[in-house]
Design a protein around this motif. Structure first.
Motif, PDB file in Angstrom:
ATOM      1  N   CYS A 150       0.850  -1.200   0.000  1.00 29.07           N
ATOM      2  CA  CYS A 150       0.000   0.000   0.000  1.00 29.07           C
ATOM      3  C   CYS A 150       0.883   1.246   0.000  1.00 29.07           C
ATOM      4  O   CYS A 150       1.744   1.416   0.862  1.00 29.07           O
ATOM      5  N   GLY A 151       0.665   2.108  -1.003  1.00 31.12           N
ATOM      6  CA  GLY A 151       1.480   3.329  -1.111  1.00 31.12           C
ATOM      7  C   GLY A 151       0.887   4.495  -0.342  1.00 31.12           C
ATOM      8  O   GLY A 151       1.378   5.613  -0.428  1.00 31.12           O
ATOM      9  N   ARG A 152      -0.207   4.257   0.375  1.00 33.82           N
ATOM     10  CA  ARG A 152      -0.879   5.252   1.223  1.00 33.82           C
ATOM     11  C   ARG A 152      -1.361   6.469   0.435  1.00 33.82           C
ATOM     12  O   ARG A 152      -1.352   7.591   0.935  1.00 33.82           O
ATOM     13  N   CYS A 153      -1.778   6.231  -0.809  1.00 36.62           N
ATOM     14  CA  CYS A 153      -2.274   7.344  -1.631  1.00 36.62           C
ATOM     15  C   CYS A 153      -3.581   7.907  -1.077  1.00 36.62           C
ATOM     16  O   CYS A 153      -3.886   9.080  -1.263  1.00 36.62           O
ATOM     17  N   GLY A 154      -4.372   7.048  -0.446  1.00 37.21           N
ATOM     18  CA  GLY A 154      -5.613   7.514   0.181  1.00 37.21           C
ATOM     19  C   GLY A 154      -6.825   7.535  -0.732  1.00 37.21           C
ATOM     20  O   GLY A 154      -7.915   7.886  -0.293  1.00 37.21           O
ATOM     21  N   TYR A 155      -6.654   7.147  -2.000  1.00 31.99           N
ATOM     22  CA  TYR A 155      -7.808   7.197  -2.908  1.00 31.99           C
ATOM     23  C   TYR A 155      -8.932   6.260  -2.456  1.00 31.99           C
ATOM     24  O   TYR A 155     -10.096   6.505  -2.746  1.00 31.99           O
ATOM     25  N   CYS A 156      -8.572   5.179  -1.770  1.00 26.91           N
ATOM     26  CA  CYS A 156      -9.606   4.216  -1.350  1.00 26.91           C
ATOM     27  C   CYS A 156     -10.632   4.855  -0.420  1.00 26.91           C
ATOM     28  O   CYS A 156     -11.774   4.407  -0.347  1.00 26.91           O
ATOM     29  N   ARG A 165      -7.066   2.242   3.953  1.00 31.70           N
ATOM     30  CA  ARG A 165      -5.668   2.614   4.197  1.00 31.70           C
ATOM     31  C   ARG A 165      -5.363   2.559   5.696  1.00 31.70           C
ATOM     32  O   ARG A 165      -4.340   2.014   6.118  1.00 31.70           O
ATOM     33  N   LEU A 196      -5.099  -0.954   6.914  1.00 34.20           N
ATOM     34  CA  LEU A 196      -3.830  -1.602   6.560  1.00 34.20           C
ATOM     35  C   LEU A 196      -2.732  -1.171   7.535  1.00 34.20           C
ATOM     36  O   LEU A 196      -1.857  -1.964   7.895  1.00 34.20           O
ATOM     37  N   CYS A 247      -8.551   0.844  -5.531  1.00 40.75           N
ATOM     38  CA  CYS A 247      -7.146   0.452  -5.419  1.00 40.75           C
ATOM     39  C   CYS A 247      -6.699  -0.338  -6.653  1.00 40.75           C
ATOM     40  O   CYS A 247      -5.553  -0.225  -7.087  1.00 40.75           O
ATOM     41  N   ILE A 297      -4.932   1.377  -9.266  1.00 46.43           N
ATOM     42  CA  ILE A 297      -3.581   1.860  -8.941  1.00 46.43           C
ATOM     43  C   ILE A 297      -2.638   0.653  -8.835  1.00 46.43           C
ATOM     44  O   ILE A 297      -1.755   0.458  -9.647  1.00 46.43           O
ATOM     45  N   ILE A 298      -2.861  -0.157  -7.799  1.00 45.54           N
ATOM     46  CA  ILE A 298      -2.168  -1.448  -7.690  1.00 45.54           C
ATOM     47  C   ILE A 298      -3.250  -2.436  -7.308  1.00 45.54           C
ATOM     48  O   ILE A 298      -4.359  -2.026  -7.027  1.00 45.54           O
ATOM     49  N   LEU A 333      -4.716  -4.841  -4.577  1.00 38.88           N
ATOM     50  CA  LEU A 333      -4.663  -5.399  -3.222  1.00 38.88           C
ATOM     51  C   LEU A 333      -5.999  -6.074  -2.937  1.00 38.88           C
ATOM     52  O   LEU A 333      -7.051  -5.505  -3.252  1.00 38.88           O
ATOM     53  N   LEU A 373      -8.272  -6.177  -0.819  1.00 37.97           N
ATOM     54  CA  LEU A 373      -8.645  -5.463   0.410  1.00 37.97           C
ATOM     55  C   LEU A 373      -9.789  -6.124   1.167  1.00 37.97           C
ATOM     56  O   LEU A 373      -9.763  -6.189   2.398  1.00 37.97           O
TER      57      LEU A 373
HETATM   58  S1  SF4 Z   1      -5.919   2.963  -2.736  1.00 43.26           S
HETATM   59 FE1  SF4 Z   1      -4.701   1.110  -2.316  1.00 43.26          FE
HETATM   60  S2  SF4 Z   1      -2.587   1.862  -2.307  1.00 43.26           S
HETATM   61 FE2  SF4 Z   1      -3.879   3.682  -2.086  1.00 43.26          FE
HETATM   62  S3  SF4 Z   1      -4.054   3.959   0.174  1.00 43.26           S
HETATM   63 FE3  SF4 Z   1      -5.809   2.730  -0.486  1.00 43.26          FE
HETATM   64  S4  SF4 Z   1      -5.152   0.604  -0.159  1.00 43.26           S
HETATM   65 FE4  SF4 Z   1      -3.290   1.872  -0.171  1.00 43.26          FE
END
Ligand code: SF4
Ligand code: SF4
Length: 386
Positions: free
Chosen positions: A19-25, A48, A51, A85, A88-89, A91, A93
């Motif tokens: 998790c890159g902690r982008c926060g979009y989730c 986020r 996680l 997510c 982006i990548i 996961l 979740l």
């Molecule tokens: S969208 Fe994915 S990568 Fe970005 S904060 Fe949420 S869990 Fe982490």
């Protein structure tokens, strides 16, 4: 967590660190995409944040507590975070959030007290509604024989038979109109969704084993259900836990779409109305069924389908899932109120869904605000035009 070790989330160790902690989730600053964040507005309400909790638990920097468990259960498991997510990548979740719950259950902090009462009842009577098992088939109209040799099993689930029998009756009516004979099994047990989603995996496994043995003994070839919770559990969870299954699992919207396509079902009536459609999380984001319900709706003469602003993969959750309606009913209603407002903005007369649980929560919300929307299930609408 055995001997202080977090067993279930450890399986996802590598993913959790990706998790890159982008926060979009969590939906960012401009829009709400996560019902749990909408309710809580805490970092720990988002995927986020959860996680980060998982990392801290694995590192021993954080220890399970009742407050932490409550935060973990205040999530509808809607999967919106996973969909975002994914862009982006990738996961898993929802699986990670469920594993966190299983860990809370392992240390006695989960499921929530109301869930525990429900699970105790499920172990006894195989349904979460505090009803007797033998009453599961009470909804079947008198004189209707559904005990034949059909290889198509109608898996009714618990919500419709015990709480919304009109959906089950409508489903049978539609099958009759198409000349399709289905079998209803009085020995069917709860699919286990409630147990799997709340971290009680042992209870879920017992239910799954019973049902799979039943399906085998009946020699079923196709299982059709109107409940997305059952659909997800039978289609994804059972094979994951118990291996490949020889039968097809279909949601009624898929089954009916096929019948319409092959000319086996004729729609003779009309519904001259604007209709908007709510994607249930378990049918949409969890299993990718977006088009069949829409195509079935569009095949109803006179009906105009209008979409809400947040739809398909981006649909706003009804608020009931993940055990939220039973453990935190006010929260479930707050989330549903948002969906009802959105549906009303379309000027539709009907809000149609394909899930008895969504239908209940959305109807509770609409009724409590004195709204004009008629909330119903796709099968109920279809039964009016056959
Ligand atoms: S969208 Fe994915 S990568 Fe970005 S904060 Fe949420 S869990 Fe982490
Ligand atoms: S599953 Fe839904 S409610 Fe739970 S964290 Fe993800 S977006 Fe929020």
């Amino acid at each position: 967590m055995n001997g202080g070790k977090v067993m279930q989330i450890s399986e996802y160790y590598n993913q959790i660190w990706k998790c890159g902690r982008c926060g979009y989730c969590g939906g960012g600053y401009l829009e709400d995409r996560c019902p749990s964040r909408f309710l809580g507005r805490f970092e720990s309400s988002t995927a986020r944040g959860k996680l980060l909790i998982a990392r801290a638990l694995m590192n021993g920097e954080l220890h399970p507590s009742p407050e932490l468990a409550k935060r973990i259960y205040e999530c509808t498991l809607c999967g919106s975070c996973e969909t975002i997510c994914d862009r982006i990548i990738h996961l898993d979740l929802v699986d990670i959030l469920e594993a966190l719950r299983a860990d809370m259950a392992d240390v006695g902090l989960g499921p929530m007290p109301r869930h525990k009462e429900i699970l105790d009842w499920i172990k006894k009577e195989h349904n979460p509604y505090m009803e007797k098992h033998e009453d599961r088939v009470k909804w079947i109209p008198q004189g209707k024989d559904v005990s034949g040799q059909s290889k198509i099993l109608y898996f009714t689930g618990c919500t419709a038979p015990y709480r919304q029998p009109e959906i089950s009756r409508a489903s049978l009516q539609v099958m009759d109109a198409a000349g399709v004979e289905v079998l209803v099994a009085p020995k069917e047990w709860c699919c286990g969704s409630v147990a799997f989603r709340t971290g009680a995996r042992d209870v879920g496994l017992d239910l799954a084993n019973h049902n799979v043995e039943l399906f085998r003994s009946l020699g079923v070839e196709t299982i059709v259900t109107h409940c997305p919770g059952c659909y997800r559990t039978l289609k994804l969870d059972y094979p994951k836990l118990l291996g490949e299954m020889p039968w097809k699992v279909l949601h009624f919207s898929e089954f009916v779409e096929d019948l319409l396509g092959r000319g086996k079902l004729q729609l003779n009536g009309r519904i001259d109305a604007k209709v908007t459609y709510h994607d249930p999380c378990h049918l949409g984001r969890h299993t990718g069924v977006y088009d069949p319900p829409r195509r079935v709706l569009k095949s109803i003469p006179g009906l105009e389908l209008v979409e809400m602003e947040r739809t398909r993969e981006d649909a706003w959750c009804c608020g009931a899932g993940g055990g939220v309606k039973s453990a935190f009913p006010d929260s479930a209603l707050k989330v549903a109120n948002e969906r009802i407002k959105e549906a009303e903005q379309t000027a539709a007369q009907y809000l149609v869904t394909t899930c008895p649980f969504c239908r209940q929560n959305l109807k509770d919300s609409s009724d409590s605000s004195g709204g004009h929307l008629q909330v119903c299930d796709l099968m109920e609408l279809l039964a009016r035009v056959i």
